[in-house]
Design an enzyme around this catalytic site. Structure first.
Site, PDB file in Angstrom:
ATOM      1  CG  ASP A  34      -1.713   5.179   3.860  1.00  0.00           C
ATOM      2  OD1 ASP A  34      -1.700   5.200   2.487  1.00  0.00           O
ATOM      3  OD2 ASP A  34      -2.538   5.922   4.505  1.00  0.00           O
TER       4      ASP A  34
ATOM      5  CB  THR B 232      -9.021  11.477  -1.403  1.00  0.00           C
ATOM      6  OG1 THR B 232      -8.682  10.946  -0.335  1.00  0.00           O
ATOM      7  CG2 THR B 232     -10.382  12.342  -1.428  1.00  0.00           C
TER       8      THR B 232
ATOM      9  N   GLY C 164      -3.183  12.708  -1.078  1.00  0.00           N
ATOM     10  CA  GLY C 164      -3.607  14.016  -0.723  1.00  0.00           C
ATOM     11  C   GLY C 164      -4.542  14.885  -1.490  1.00  0.00           C
ATOM     12  N   GLY C 165      -4.628  16.047  -1.332  1.00  0.00           N
ATOM     13  CA  GLY C 165      -5.608  16.801  -2.260  1.00  0.00           C
ATOM     14  C   GLY C 165      -6.774  17.287  -1.134  1.00  0.00           C
ATOM     15  CD  GLU C 166      -7.307  13.867   1.696  1.00  0.00           C
ATOM     16  OE1 GLU C 166      -7.220  12.481   1.793  1.00  0.00           O
ATOM     17  OE2 GLU C 166      -6.052  14.364   1.405  1.00  0.00           O
TER      18      GLU C 166
ATOM     19  CG  HIS D  43      -0.991   6.932  -1.314  1.00  0.00           C
ATOM     20  ND1 HIS D  43      -2.151   7.206  -2.127  1.00  0.00           N
ATOM     21  CD2 HIS D  43      -1.191   6.210  -0.161  1.00  0.00           C
ATOM     22  CE1 HIS D  43      -3.196   6.660  -1.268  1.00  0.00           C
ATOM     23  NE2 HIS D  43      -2.619   6.114  -0.027  1.00  0.00           N
TER      24      HIS D  43
ATOM     25  CG  HIS E 176      -6.151   2.345   6.208  1.00  0.00           C
ATOM     26  ND1 HIS E 176      -4.933   2.375   5.913  1.00  0.00           N
ATOM     27  CD2 HIS E 176      -6.542   2.668   5.096  1.00  0.00           C
ATOM     28  CE1 HIS E 176      -4.488   2.816   4.942  1.00  0.00           C
ATOM     29  NE2 HIS E 176      -5.633   3.335   4.105  1.00  0.00           N
TER      30      HIS E 176
ATOM     31  NE  ARG F 180     -10.907  10.745   3.696  1.00  0.00           N
ATOM     32  CZ  ARG F 180      -9.765  10.380   4.361  1.00  0.00           C
ATOM     33  NH1 ARG F 180      -8.759  10.912   3.634  1.00  0.00           N
ATOM     34  NH2 ARG F 180      -9.693   9.492   5.131  1.00  0.00           N
TER      35      ARG F 180
ATOM     36  CG  HIS G 299      -1.954   1.084   1.357  1.00  0.00           C
ATOM     37  ND1 HIS G 299      -3.291   0.813   1.239  1.00  0.00           N
ATOM     38  CD2 HIS G 299      -1.948   2.569   1.368  1.00  0.00           C
ATOM     39  CE1 HIS G 299      -3.821   1.853   1.147  1.00  0.00           C
ATOM     40  NE2 HIS G 299      -3.168   2.914   1.303  1.00  0.00           N
TER      41      HIS G 299
END
Length: 393
Positions: free
Chosen positions: A295, A111, A80-82, A75, A236, A175, A73
């Protein structure tokens, strides 16, 4: 110590590692690993190589050889971007991956699947492969219907070699797309059939938020359909105590696997990976059904009770190794079983168990050399050294 004295001939085609001991993950009598064409060709003691053979000999007698770690897992393009475009996380580099003893990663979108898309993810995965990392990806993201490369989930799995499943599909999170139960069932079924056509495991990697429904959608999926438990991986599960308790019950009830996230900074409700694995083991979940992932380069956003964005941090992969080391140092698991949490167990979950997660003849030469403090000192992927810490032990 740990410098790894290297003796080279011109254009070596073979590599011989001479180490202090080998955990494969079980202890083996051999101390030499012969690598040819990116795979383990032989294990033994004082292996003799005919004079004149094109070979590189690496002396690391003070180090322990273990299967290189697998992080399911990551990225890799950044999450991000929230909080808007100014809150996008950075990409991860091959150097950052290999420095933690990790040879294999699976890239995810979260997200944001608008400014970062499956084609972006595939390009990054192929870039990491070009740098030597064994990189794969999940198609899809948080949202439903999932974004794909070909316009069809089954085609992505059948025709794109790097795609090994669907993820991270979000449930129990404000989300997420709030998918209905029938939508979840259809997507998992589509993933299963597409993977079958390609000879892949085709897991569905589920992001589980801190919503009140918890693992209920996955419990219903396994109870009400014919989908096998090894098709579904919730991650998670250590967000808070109630979810972790539910994860233990879920793993036992369905003989299922659960994935624990190694949070690099534990919040008020988050439970560290060390504590979470300890809890699962204490409640009877077999070590073989537990995996850990980082993560990393994803966002760790903070929201208030109404879901308003407050700020975020960027996750790193250092906690994954730190929590894993602590499990061994404090005697929660012996080294052999602990290696499975970020090695053999993960390889089995991903369907890569026929060539990754073990040090044995014929398997990929993905090897991490650790010191007595369990710190990665050298990382080999397909026999190529991608990380070498020459500092004293």
């Amino acid at each position: 110590m740990g410098s790894g004295l290297i003796t080279k001939t011109d254009k070596p085609l073979l590599t011989l590692l001479r180490v202090g001991r080998i955990q494969a993950p079980e202890a083996v009598a051999a101390t030499d690993i012969l690598i040819a064409d990116g795979r383990i060709a032989a294990l033994g003691r004082d292996l003799a190589i005919p004079s004149g053979w094109p070979i590189e000999v690496i002396e690391a007698r003070d180090l322990i050889a273990v299967p290189a770690f697998i992080d399911q897992h990551v990225h890799v393009t950044g999450g991000g971007g929230e909080g808007g475009c100014g809150n996008r996380c950075p990409e991860i580099s091959a150097d950052e991956i290999a420095a933690m003893g990790i040879a294999t990663v699976v890239g995810v979108l979260g997200t944001d699947s608008i400014s970062r898309s499956p084609p972006d993810l595939l390009a990054k995965v192929r870039g990491l492969r070009a740098e030597g990392i064994a990189a794969y990806m999940y198609t899809g993201a948080y949202r439903v219907p999932p974004p794909t490369l070909t316009g069809d989930l089954q085609r992505d799995l059948a025709w794109i070699p790097e795609v090994i499943g669907l993820g991270e599909l979000a449930i129990s999170d404000h989300r997420s797309s709030q998918p209905r139960q029938d939508e979840i069932e259809r997507l998992v079924s589509e993933t299963r059939v597409g993977a079958m056509l390609a000879g892949k495991r085709g897991i569905c990697h589920f992001h589980v938020g801190d919503g009140r429904r918890g693992l209920e959608p996955l419990r219903r999926l396994l109870a009400e359909t014919e989908i096998p438990a090894d098709q579904v991986i919730p991650t998670h599960v250590n967000r808070h105590r109630a979810l972790l308790e539910e994860a233990a019950d879920y793993a036992l009830a369905f003989e299922a696997c659960v994935d624990v996230t190694a949070f690099d900074e534990v919040g008020e409700e988050d439970i560290s990976a060390f504590e979470a694995v300890s809890f699962l083991l204490e409640h009877g979940v077999p070590a073989e059904r537990i995996t850990m992932s980082s993560d990393c380069n994803g966002s760790l956003p903070e929201f208030d009770a109404k879901g308003t964005y407050l700020g975020m941090r960027v996750a790193r992969n250092t906690a994954l190794i730190g929590d894993w080391q602590r499990l061994v140092r404090e005697g929660v698991l012996p080294l052999e079983q602990a290696l499975g949490l970020i090695g053999a167990n993960v390889a089995r979950v991903l369907g890569l168990q026929d060539h990754k997660g073990r040090l044995t003849v014929g398997f990929d030469a993905d090897i991490t050399l650790i010191d007595d403090e369990l710190q990665p000192r050298q990382t080999f992927v397909a026999g190529k050294c991608l990380y070498h810490d020459a500092s004293p032990s």
